[in-house]
Every structure is written in C-alpha cells, then in structure tokens.
Design a protein around this motif. Structure first.
Motif, PDB file in Angstrom:
ATOM      1  N   GLN A  82     -15.964  68.338  62.622  1.00 55.53           N
ATOM      2  CA  GLN A  82     -15.610  68.315  61.201  1.00 55.53           C
ATOM      3  C   GLN A  82     -14.116  68.579  60.990  1.00 55.53           C
ATOM      4  O   GLN A  82     -13.618  69.632  61.355  1.00 55.53           O
ATOM      5  CB  GLN A  82     -16.405  69.396  60.473  1.00 55.53           C
ATOM      6  CG  GLN A  82     -16.073  69.533  59.002  1.00 55.53           C
ATOM      7  CD  GLN A  82     -16.642  68.400  58.200  1.00 55.53           C
ATOM      8  OE1 GLN A  82     -17.758  67.977  58.429  1.00 55.53           O
ATOM      9  NE2 GLN A  82     -15.876  67.888  57.263  1.00 55.53           N
ATOM     10  N   PRO A  83     -13.374  67.612  60.429  1.00 53.60           N
ATOM     11  CA  PRO A  83     -11.967  67.870  60.116  1.00 53.60           C
ATOM     12  C   PRO A  83     -11.832  68.481  58.737  1.00 53.60           C
ATOM     13  O   PRO A  83     -12.821  68.797  58.090  1.00 53.60           O
ATOM     14  CB  PRO A  83     -11.351  66.476  60.172  1.00 53.60           C
ATOM     15  CG  PRO A  83     -12.465  65.595  59.716  1.00 53.60           C
ATOM     16  CD  PRO A  83     -13.749  66.251  60.168  1.00 53.60           C
ATOM     17  N   ASN A  84     -10.618  68.583  58.266  1.00 53.47           N
ATOM     18  CA  ASN A  84     -10.374  69.269  57.001  1.00 53.47           C
ATOM     19  C   ASN A  84     -10.651  68.415  55.774  1.00 53.47           C
ATOM     20  O   ASN A  84     -10.883  68.928  54.705  1.00 53.47           O
ATOM     21  CB  ASN A  84      -8.914  69.735  56.942  1.00 53.47           C
ATOM     22  CG  ASN A  84      -8.623  70.763  58.003  1.00 53.47           C
ATOM     23  OD1 ASN A  84      -9.491  71.554  58.331  1.00 53.47           O
ATOM     24  ND2 ASN A  84      -7.424  70.754  58.556  1.00 53.47           N
ATOM     25  N   PHE A  85     -10.578  67.079  55.932  1.00 60.22           N
ATOM     26  CA  PHE A  85     -10.632  66.230  54.746  1.00 60.22           C
ATOM     27  C   PHE A  85     -11.609  65.083  54.925  1.00 60.22           C
ATOM     28  O   PHE A  85     -12.084  64.800  56.011  1.00 60.22           O
ATOM     29  CB  PHE A  85      -9.235  65.660  54.448  1.00 60.22           C
ATOM     30  CG  PHE A  85      -8.215  66.717  54.233  1.00 60.22           C
ATOM     31  CD1 PHE A  85      -8.213  67.462  53.069  1.00 60.22           C
ATOM     32  CD2 PHE A  85      -7.265  66.989  55.196  1.00 60.22           C
ATOM     33  CE1 PHE A  85      -7.279  68.454  52.868  1.00 60.22           C
ATOM     34  CE2 PHE A  85      -6.333  67.977  55.007  1.00 60.22           C
ATOM     35  CZ  PHE A  85      -6.333  68.712  53.832  1.00 60.22           C
ATOM     36  N   ARG A 314      -2.307  52.121  56.170  1.00 58.08           N
ATOM     37  CA  ARG A 314      -3.157  51.750  57.289  1.00 58.08           C
ATOM     38  C   ARG A 314      -4.633  51.902  56.940  1.00 58.08           C
ATOM     39  O   ARG A 314      -4.996  52.626  56.006  1.00 58.08           O
ATOM     40  CB  ARG A 314      -2.839  52.609  58.515  1.00 58.08           C
ATOM     41  CG  ARG A 314      -3.280  54.064  58.377  1.00 58.08           C
ATOM     42  CD  ARG A 314      -2.902  54.889  59.597  1.00 58.08           C
ATOM     43  NE  ARG A 314      -3.627  54.500  60.774  1.00 58.08           N
ATOM     44  CZ  ARG A 314      -4.724  55.123  61.225  1.00 58.08           C
ATOM     45  NH1 ARG A 314      -5.215  56.177  60.563  1.00 58.08           N
ATOM     46  NH2 ARG A 314      -5.338  54.717  62.308  1.00 58.08           N
ATOM     47  N   GLN A 315      -5.471  51.220  57.704  1.00 60.09           N
ATOM     48  CA  GLN A 315      -6.911  51.434  57.604  1.00 60.09           C
ATOM     49  C   GLN A 315      -7.260  52.565  58.568  1.00 60.09           C
ATOM     50  O   GLN A 315      -6.889  52.509  59.748  1.00 60.09           O
ATOM     51  CB  GLN A 315      -7.657  50.151  57.984  1.00 60.09           C
ATOM     52  CG  GLN A 315      -9.025  50.036  57.354  1.00 60.09           C
ATOM     53  CD  GLN A 315      -9.741  48.777  57.805  1.00 60.09           C
ATOM     54  OE1 GLN A 315      -9.928  48.592  58.996  1.00 60.09           O
ATOM     55  NE2 GLN A 315     -10.132  47.929  56.876  1.00 60.09           N
ATOM     56  N   PRO A 316      -7.920  53.621  58.122  1.00 60.95           N
ATOM     57  CA  PRO A 316      -8.023  54.842  58.937  1.00 60.95           C
ATOM     58  C   PRO A 316      -8.808  54.699  60.217  1.00 60.95           C
ATOM     59  O   PRO A 316      -8.651  55.499  61.125  1.00 60.95           O
ATOM     60  CB  PRO A 316      -8.688  55.835  57.984  1.00 60.95           C
ATOM     61  CG  PRO A 316      -9.435  54.991  57.023  1.00 60.95           C
ATOM     62  CD  PRO A 316      -8.608  53.765  56.840  1.00 60.95           C
ATOM     63  N   TRP A 317      -9.671  53.701  60.328  1.00 57.43           N
ATOM     64  CA  TRP A 317     -10.454  53.587  61.542  1.00 57.43           C
ATOM     65  C   TRP A 317     -10.024  52.391  62.394  1.00 57.43           C
ATOM     66  O   TRP A 317     -10.771  51.871  63.190  1.00 57.43           O
ATOM     67  CB  TRP A 317     -11.941  53.505  61.228  1.00 57.43           C
ATOM     68  CG  TRP A 317     -12.312  52.594  60.105  1.00 57.43           C
ATOM     69  CD1 TRP A 317     -12.717  51.301  60.201  1.00 57.43           C
ATOM     70  CD2 TRP A 317     -12.345  52.922  58.722  1.00 57.43           C
ATOM     71  NE1 TRP A 317     -12.981  50.796  58.963  1.00 57.43           N
ATOM     72  CE2 TRP A 317     -12.769  51.772  58.041  1.00 57.43           C
ATOM     73  CE3 TRP A 317     -12.039  54.069  58.004  1.00 57.43           C
ATOM     74  CZ2 TRP A 317     -12.892  51.746  56.651  1.00 57.43           C
ATOM     75  CZ3 TRP A 317     -12.158  54.036  56.631  1.00 57.43           C
ATOM     76  CH2 TRP A 317     -12.593  52.888  55.968  1.00 57.43           C
ATOM     77  N   THR A 421      -2.366  55.210  48.787  1.00 53.97           N
ATOM     78  CA  THR A 421      -0.947  55.483  49.027  1.00 53.97           C
ATOM     79  C   THR A 421      -0.117  55.100  47.809  1.00 53.97           C
ATOM     80  O   THR A 421      -0.518  54.279  46.994  1.00 53.97           O
ATOM     81  CB  THR A 421      -0.425  54.708  50.248  1.00 53.97           C
ATOM     82  OG1 THR A 421      -0.509  53.307  49.996  1.00 53.97           O
ATOM     83  CG2 THR A 421      -1.219  55.062  51.487  1.00 53.97           C
ATOM     84  N   ARG A 422       1.068  55.731  47.713  1.00 51.62           N
ATOM     85  CA  ARG A 422       1.955  55.467  46.580  1.00 51.62           C
ATOM     86  C   ARG A 422       3.404  55.448  47.065  1.00 51.62           C
ATOM     87  O   ARG A 422       3.830  56.330  47.802  1.00 51.62           O
ATOM     88  CB  ARG A 422       1.845  56.551  45.509  1.00 51.62           C
ATOM     89  CG  ARG A 422       0.475  56.740  44.905  1.00 51.62           C
ATOM     90  CD  ARG A 422       0.589  57.646  43.680  1.00 51.62           C
ATOM     91  NE  ARG A 422       1.137  56.936  42.536  1.00 51.62           N
ATOM     92  CZ  ARG A 422       1.778  57.522  41.528  1.00 51.62           C
ATOM     93  NH1 ARG A 422       2.002  58.823  41.552  1.00 51.62           N
ATOM     94  NH2 ARG A 422       2.219  56.814  40.511  1.00 51.62           N
ATOM     95  N   PHE A 441      -5.877  60.634  52.179  1.00 44.58           N
ATOM     96  CA  PHE A 441      -5.461  59.321  52.662  1.00 44.58           C
ATOM     97  C   PHE A 441      -4.139  58.873  52.033  1.00 44.58           C
ATOM     98  O   PHE A 441      -3.537  57.912  52.471  1.00 44.58           O
ATOM     99  CB  PHE A 441      -6.559  58.291  52.396  1.00 44.58           C
ATOM    100  CG  PHE A 441      -6.390  57.016  53.167  1.00 44.58           C
ATOM    101  CD1 PHE A 441      -6.167  57.043  54.528  1.00 44.58           C
ATOM    102  CD2 PHE A 441      -6.454  55.789  52.525  1.00 44.58           C
ATOM    103  CE1 PHE A 441      -6.011  55.862  55.247  1.00 44.58           C
ATOM    104  CE2 PHE A 441      -6.294  54.608  53.221  1.00 44.58           C
ATOM    105  CZ  PHE A 441      -6.081  54.637  54.590  1.00 44.58           C
ATOM    106  N   THR A 442      -3.670  59.586  51.012  1.00 42.17           N
ATOM    107  CA  THR A 442      -2.384  59.252  50.411  1.00 42.17           C
ATOM    108  C   THR A 442      -1.246  59.488  51.396  1.00 42.17           C
ATOM    109  O   THR A 442      -0.248  58.763  51.387  1.00 42.17           O
ATOM    110  CB  THR A 442      -2.155  60.094  49.143  1.00 42.17           C
ATOM    111  OG1 THR A 442      -3.208  59.803  48.202  1.00 42.17           O
ATOM    112  CG2 THR A 442      -0.816  59.777  48.498  1.00 42.17           C
TER     113      THR A 442
END
Length: 535
Positions: A82-85, A314-317, A421-422, A441-442
């Motif tokens: 389990q990560p933080n987010f 990016r796409q996270p996976w 993202t921004r 993910f930002t």
C-alpha cells in the motif's frame, strides 16, 4: 485524464469567431444537456458503469475502464504494498472527464473490500517504476558525453516542420503562428524581464528539438550513437485533427508512416527501439486511442512500446512513459537570468495567502473546483486571504497577470482540470508560490527527474475527497501553516527546484545550473549507461 477539452486553454489564444458567440453556444449546449430526460441519463450512466471491468488472473488483478466518449480502454495491473496515494482512473460523465481512484471504482461496481490489497499492489508497481526512473538521475551537473552520443534523426519535414507550418488552421478558432515565433518560445514579454516569452503549453516538441540539435553530445554518425532522438511532433499532429470531422485512418496516417520510416533504419532494428526517445507535447491519453475517435493510437502501436516517451503527462502504469515539465513562460539564457529571477521572487512581497487561477467545471460532477472557488470567495471578507482569477472570463489571457498574482501569493491552489496535470503547477513554482495539490497524479506520480520523492518539501497535499465532502476548508487550513514552514518550502522551491523546471533558450549558456532540458538529457545518458551494463 485525456485533454478532451481545449476550453480551459482557449482564453489564451486568438479566436476567429466572436467570443460571445462561442460562449452562447456553450451555454445553449449545457442547457440542452440539463434537459435530457432523467431516464436517458440513468441508462447512460449504467452504460458507463458496465464498461468497467475487473479481471483476475492468478495473483494479479487488472482494473479496466472504457467509454465510447473516452475512446479507449485502460487497465491497471497490480503489485503488492500500500502506497500513500491513489492512482486516478478516467471516468466519463455526460459532459467531461473526471478522475476516480481504483478503490472508488471497485466500490461503485459492488466489489468486496478484499480487492483493496490488489489495488494497493497496483500502486506499488507505479511507485517502483518511479524509483527506477529516479535511479537514472545523473550526479554530474554538466554534460559528460563519454562515448554516449545522441543521434538526431533527420526526419522528412512532414513529421515536424510542416506541422508547424499549419499553424494558421491547426484548430478552427485558434491561430498558433505567434506561439511558434522565436523557435517556438513565442513573443517576448518585456514586462517580466529577460527570458520571458508567451510560450504555449503545446510547444514543447519544437522547443526540445531545437535544444537537442545544439547539445554538446550530439553526433552525426549513427554507428557511434548510444541514444537516438526521434523529432516527431506528435502533439501537433494530434492537435490539427482534434476538432475536424476526419476519419481515424486520417488521424493515424502520420503515426503509421513514422513507424514505417523507423523500421527502415538500422539503429531501430538493432535494439527494437529501446535506445530511442520521443518527446510528445500532449498528455499520454491523446496518443492511446483504441476505439472511438479522440486522438491517435500512436502509443498503442506495438512498435512504440520499447522507446522512452517523454510527455507532459504520463500514464502511471506505462513504465516507458516519463513525465517532464510543461514549458513555462521563462526561458533563461544565462545563469545571471536565473539568479536575477530567484532574487526577485524570494524578496517579493506576498500580500495574499492563497490564489487560484482557473475556471470552474460545472459539467464535471466530481470536480472540486467550484467548492474551492466558493471557499476562496467567502474568505475575501476575512482580510482578503484568497484571490480567485477567473480564467473563463479572460482573466488569464496575459501571462504577466498570472505570474504577478502568483508572485504576491503564499499558496497557489492546483486542483485537477480536464486532466490531473496543470501547466499552472510549474507557473506557480517558478513564481515562488507553494502549490496546494489535491490529486497525487498532478505531480507526485509524474516528474521523477524534476521533483523530489519527498513532496512535503515543495507542496501541500489535501485529499480531494475531503474537499468534496466539505470536511476541510482549504483556506482556513493554510492559515494555520507557520511562517517558518512557508519560508522553508519557498527557499527549497526557489533555490533547489526552480532552475531545473525551466527550459533555457536554444543558445542558453548555463554553467552553475541544470535546466529542465539538461536534467532530461543527463538522465537519458545515465539510462543508456545502465542499459549497456546489464546487456
């Protein structure tokens, strides 16, 4: 998560139609959507709901979501801890994209909480990818080639220069030509000082190309190269088709021609593209169409799996997707330009506690922007603690207005918009304004080479679910942060992060600092070295 709408950016561009007419059309559209019978909307939501699937194979869970409007089918595969987010997954409602985490998605679909462990595994995989990416960060502050030369393909002009030449009609109501002046930096902004330009957020591809052409490690013999740069302006290719009624075959034509061209090159065949890099100035989702009509399928083509893809989101996976900073308005030429700006913003009088430059998303039910705007505006009676700059009414047309607002603010709210993202995140950082993030993910899952793993050094995180449920007043929360904490974060941002978040001009002579481009090239060179050592 795809940049499905250009609405949040169009106020910065020149329109051919009358803006009032465009706004009226949008208003009529929303009124029409609200009149759709409830039964139809329910059926529509059921369709979206049913488009999500969970597939279990062995110890791996694959969570997928698809939609006709999203034109894609995305899957997230599991890891272990389990990560933080939480990692957001794109969901579509009747008017826009919003983000939903895997846990929320499973709960919507009636899955048991036993699946939470598998979801945690998926997050672990993403974090492990980022650790791998960070392992490529070079300790050398200056370019050291050491036999690791970069070869720049001389692609036919249709893959890059000719796309820039279509700037007058790239998008029906926009004229991009002024943004491609000065090697795509745009027109100068004298009011902000040396090195400031009206740079468009989608100009990264030509900006990067110009820098690589003058990189000290560039070589002209492909047989001696270790890294191969493919100067394809895929983002501009996509942009010209976004709002035109053309077939998918037309949209994919240039991508397929690129693959055919690359397959004829000996370096490509030698390592199946593993030592090749492509820079794409739009979000990953725009290049991953599987079904439907939005974007191209460039990154879904099998041959594009191996190359490194550098994207503003990016796409996270996808392990070979790496996030790099959006281009800002600041493009220093020298160390002195950077140091002068550092001094200006560190000594800037910050009369506002909080600011938010953006627009509401009334059609996105999951968006927290309206709540933040309400909290911000309600604090105006309490010592003008928060200022809202409404970009939907043209308030953000001039870059200097945004930068000056950020320079006089302690904190800048950065909620997700059409995608997590921004560009505004980087505008706030280079202005010394501490970003307040609501979605990991930002930034946290995006920029391993340019932002540290310890996000508390440069940002404040607020769970967007707590905002959505009105469990927290963000302005009141930020008022409780001590002066020392703010000063420590700001000094870290200004002196440690800022130089590495900006792209110098094509003739930049930086000796004391590494800019965003230099960090990217050093990291790519380090990756090449480690690939050779494990080959």
């Amino acid at each position: 998560m795809a940049s499905i709408s250009m609405s949040k950016r169009k106020s910065k561009l020149t329109r051919k139609p009358d803006p009032k007419e465009v706004c009226n059309c949008v208003i009529v559209l929303f009124k029409f959507l609200h009149r759709i019978p409830a039964a139809f909307l329910i059926l529509f939501l059921i369709y979206l709901w049913s488009s999500s699937t969970t597939i279990i194979s062995g110890n791996i869970v694959h969570i997928c979501v698809s939609s006709r409007k999203l034109n894609d089918h995305y899957c997230l595969s599991a890891g272990k801890t389990q990560p933080n987010f939480e990692i957001p997954i794109p969901i579509i409602n009747n008017s826009s994209i919003y983000l939903q985490t895997p846990n929320q998605l499973l709960m919507r679909n009636g899955e048991n909480k036993d699946r939470e462990e598998e979801i945690a595994n998926a997050k672990k995989e993403v974090e492990e990818q980022l650790r791998l990416h960070r392992s490529w960060i070079s300790e050398n502050k200056q370019a050291e080639c050491g036999g690791r030369g970069v070869y720049v393909y001389d692609l036919p002009s249709k893959f890059n220069k000719d796309l820039v030449g279509q700037c007058t009609d790239m998008v029906p109501w926009m004229d991009f030509c002024k943004y491609f002046k000065n090697e795509a930096l745009g027109e100068p902004i004298p009011k902000l000082g040396n090195g400031w330009y009206q740079t468009h957020q989608y100009s990264l591809e030509p900006i990067f190309h110009q820098r690589v052409l003058k990189h000290p490690c560039r070589i002209y013999n492909e047989n001696e190269a270790k890294l191969f740069y493919v100067p394809f302006y895929g983002g501009l290719d996509i942009l010209r088709w976004h709002f035109k009624n053309v077939s998918n075959d037309v949209k994919d034509a240039l991508s397929l021609e690129l693959i055919a061209w690359l397959e004829k090159q000996k370096p490509w065949a030698k390592n199946s593209g593993k030592d090749h890099v492509v820079v794409l100035g739009k979000v990953s989702w725009d290049f991953r169409r599987k079904d439907g009509s939005w974007g191209t399928r460039l990154l879904e083509i099998d041959q594009m799996e191996n190359p490194i893809k550098l994207l503003i989101e990016r796409q996270p996976w996808q392990p070979n997707d790496i996030g790099i900073p959006h281009p800002t308005y600041f493009h220093p030429h020298s160390d002195d330009d950077i140091m002068a700006w550092q001094w200006k913003i560190i000594s800037s009088y910050r009369k506002r506690l909080v600011s938010f430059a953006g627009a509401a998303r009334p059609g996105a039910a999951e968006s927290i922007r309206s709540i933040l705007i309400k909290q911000c505006n309600s604090s105006a009676d309490n010592g003008n603690q928060c200022h809202f700059l409404d970009c939907s009414s043209g308030g953000c047309d001039q870059p200097e207005s945004v930068i000056e607002l950020f320079m006089e603010s302690e904190f800048c709210l950065q909620p997700p918009g059409d995608s997590p993202t921004r560009k505004s995140l980087f505008d706030s950082l280079i202005s010394g304004c501490i970003p307040v993030l609501f979605d990991p993910f930002t930034a946290y899952y995006q920029y391993p080479w340019h932002l540290p793993e310890d996000h508390e050094k440069y940002s404040v995180f607020v769970d967007q679910e707590e905002v959505r449920q009105v469990k927290v007043n963000v302005v009141e929360m930020l008022m409780k942060i001590s002066k020392k904490e703010k000063d420590d974060m700001r000094r870290y941002i200004v002196y440690e992060l800022l130089p590495g978040l900006v792209y110098g001009d094509s003739t930049a002579k930086l000796e004391k600092f590494q800019d965003a481009f230099s960090i990217i090239m050093s990291s790519l060179m380090e990756r090449v070295t480690k690939m050779d050592s494990t080959a």
